[in-house]
Design a protein around this motif. Structure first.
Motif, PDB file in Angstrom:
ATOM      1  N   CYS A  49     -26.945 -55.563 -80.477  1.00 53.80           N
ATOM      2  CA  CYS A  49     -27.422 -56.762 -81.193  1.00 53.80           C
ATOM      3  C   CYS A  49     -28.759 -56.461 -81.852  1.00 53.80           C
ATOM      4  O   CYS A  49     -29.653 -55.875 -81.223  1.00 53.80           O
ATOM      5  CB  CYS A  49     -27.572 -57.922 -80.206  1.00 53.80           C
ATOM      6  SG  CYS A  49     -28.334 -59.403 -80.900  1.00 53.80           S
ATOM      7  N   VAL A  50     -28.904 -56.854 -83.127  1.00 54.60           N
ATOM      8  CA  VAL A  50     -30.161 -56.623 -83.843  1.00 54.60           C
ATOM      9  C   VAL A  50     -30.960 -57.917 -84.035  1.00 54.60           C
ATOM     10  O   VAL A  50     -31.962 -57.940 -84.738  1.00 54.60           O
ATOM     11  CB  VAL A  50     -29.913 -55.946 -85.211  1.00 54.60           C
ATOM     12  CG1 VAL A  50     -29.329 -54.561 -85.001  1.00 54.60           C
ATOM     13  CG2 VAL A  50     -29.015 -56.797 -86.094  1.00 54.60           C
TER      14      VAL A  50
ATOM     15  N   SER B  36     -30.293 -60.793 -85.574  1.00 59.56           N
ATOM     16  CA  SER B  36     -30.319 -61.419 -86.890  1.00 59.56           C
ATOM     17  C   SER B  36     -30.210 -62.941 -86.804  1.00 59.56           C
ATOM     18  O   SER B  36     -30.668 -63.645 -87.697  1.00 59.56           O
ATOM     19  CB  SER B  36     -29.170 -60.893 -87.746  1.00 59.56           C
ATOM     20  OG  SER B  36     -27.934 -61.377 -87.253  1.00 59.56           O
ATOM     21  N   GLY B  37     -29.591 -63.442 -85.744  1.00 56.96           N
ATOM     22  CA  GLY B  37     -29.440 -64.883 -85.580  1.00 56.96           C
ATOM     23  C   GLY B  37     -28.300 -65.496 -86.367  1.00 56.96           C
ATOM     24  O   GLY B  37     -28.130 -66.711 -86.358  1.00 56.96           O
TER      25      GLY B  37
ATOM     26  N   CYS C 124     -25.107 -65.448 -85.823  1.00 56.74           N
ATOM     27  CA  CYS C 124     -24.126 -66.112 -84.958  1.00 56.74           C
ATOM     28  C   CYS C 124     -24.627 -67.499 -84.553  1.00 56.74           C
ATOM     29  O   CYS C 124     -23.841 -68.443 -84.468  1.00 56.74           O
ATOM     30  CB  CYS C 124     -23.828 -65.265 -83.732  1.00 56.74           C
ATOM     31  SG  CYS C 124     -25.276 -64.812 -82.747  1.00 56.74           S
TER      32      CYS C 124
ATOM     33  N   VAL D 233     -28.750 -61.915 -78.579  1.00 55.56           N
ATOM     34  CA  VAL D 233     -27.752 -62.959 -78.412  1.00 55.56           C
ATOM     35  C   VAL D 233     -27.540 -63.321 -76.940  1.00 55.56           C
ATOM     36  O   VAL D 233     -27.577 -62.470 -76.049  1.00 55.56           O
ATOM     37  CB  VAL D 233     -26.419 -62.509 -79.060  1.00 55.56           C
ATOM     38  CG1 VAL D 233     -25.841 -61.275 -78.364  1.00 55.56           C
ATOM     39  CG2 VAL D 233     -25.418 -63.653 -79.073  1.00 55.56           C
TER      40      VAL D 233
ATOM     41  N   CYS E  94     -20.982 -60.769 -87.675  1.00 56.90           N
ATOM     42  CA  CYS E  94     -22.121 -60.157 -86.979  1.00 56.90           C
ATOM     43  C   CYS E  94     -22.417 -58.791 -87.621  1.00 56.90           C
ATOM     44  O   CYS E  94     -21.553 -57.920 -87.663  1.00 56.90           O
ATOM     45  CB  CYS E  94     -21.807 -59.970 -85.502  1.00 56.90           C
ATOM     46  SG  CYS E  94     -23.059 -58.991 -84.641  1.00 56.90           S
TER      47      CYS E  94
ATOM     48  N   LEU F 286     -20.369 -58.640 -81.248  1.00 56.27           N
ATOM     49  CA  LEU F 286     -19.550 -59.713 -80.681  1.00 56.27           C
ATOM     50  C   LEU F 286     -18.086 -59.325 -80.694  1.00 56.27           C
ATOM     51  O   LEU F 286     -17.621 -58.616 -81.592  1.00 56.27           O
ATOM     52  CB  LEU F 286     -19.737 -61.001 -81.493  1.00 56.27           C
ATOM     53  CG  LEU F 286     -21.184 -61.475 -81.669  1.00 56.27           C
ATOM     54  CD1 LEU F 286     -21.216 -62.687 -82.588  1.00 56.27           C
ATOM     55  CD2 LEU F 286     -21.809 -61.798 -80.330  1.00 56.27           C
TER      56      LEU F 286
HETATM   57  S1  SF4 Z   1     -25.087 -62.103 -85.356  1.00 56.58           S
HETATM   58 FE1  SF4 Z   1     -25.744 -62.591 -83.255  1.00 56.58          FE
HETATM   59  S2  SF4 Z   1     -24.910 -60.928 -81.980  1.00 56.58           S
HETATM   60 FE2  SF4 Z   1     -24.840 -60.240 -84.104  1.00 56.58          FE
HETATM   61  S3  SF4 Z   1     -26.741 -59.101 -84.385  1.00 56.58           S
HETATM   62 FE3  SF4 Z   1     -27.127 -61.218 -85.055  1.00 56.58          FE
HETATM   63  S4  SF4 Z   1     -27.969 -62.243 -83.202  1.00 56.58           S
HETATM   64 FE4  SF4 Z   1     -26.984 -60.326 -82.540  1.00 56.58          FE
END
Ligand code: SF4
Length: 64
Positions: free
Chosen positions: A10-11, A13-14, A16, A32, A54, A59
């Motif tokens: 997980c990076v 990014s937010g 999700c 996450v 994602c 995920l």
């Molecule tokens: S979408 Fe969610 S699970 Fe995927 S990198 Fe971003 S915070 Fe992490």
């Protein structure tokens, strides 16, 4: 279905959380967290959408 998460990739990014805030959250490090570990129904397809979008492929979805 159940959601799997991999915080190792997980990076934070937010994305999700933006797509499905009832299921996904971020911890203090931005990684996450699951608010609902399932089993889940996904009538609107938002959980599946979050999984597919994602950017880190952190995920996954498994059957019940
Ligand atoms: S979408 Fe969610 S699970 Fe995927 S990198 Fe971003 S915070 Fe992490």
């Amino acid at each position: 279905m159940r959601i799997t998460i991999d915080r190792e990739v997980c990076v934070g990014s937010g994305l999700c959380v933006l797509i499905e805030p009832a299921v996904f959250d971020q911890n203090d490090d931005g990684l996450v967290e699951l608010l609902d570990e399932g089993p889940l129904t996904d009538a609107g397809g938002t959980v599946e959408d979050a999984v597919q979008r994602c950017p880190a492929a952190a995920l996954g979805i498994t059957p019940d």
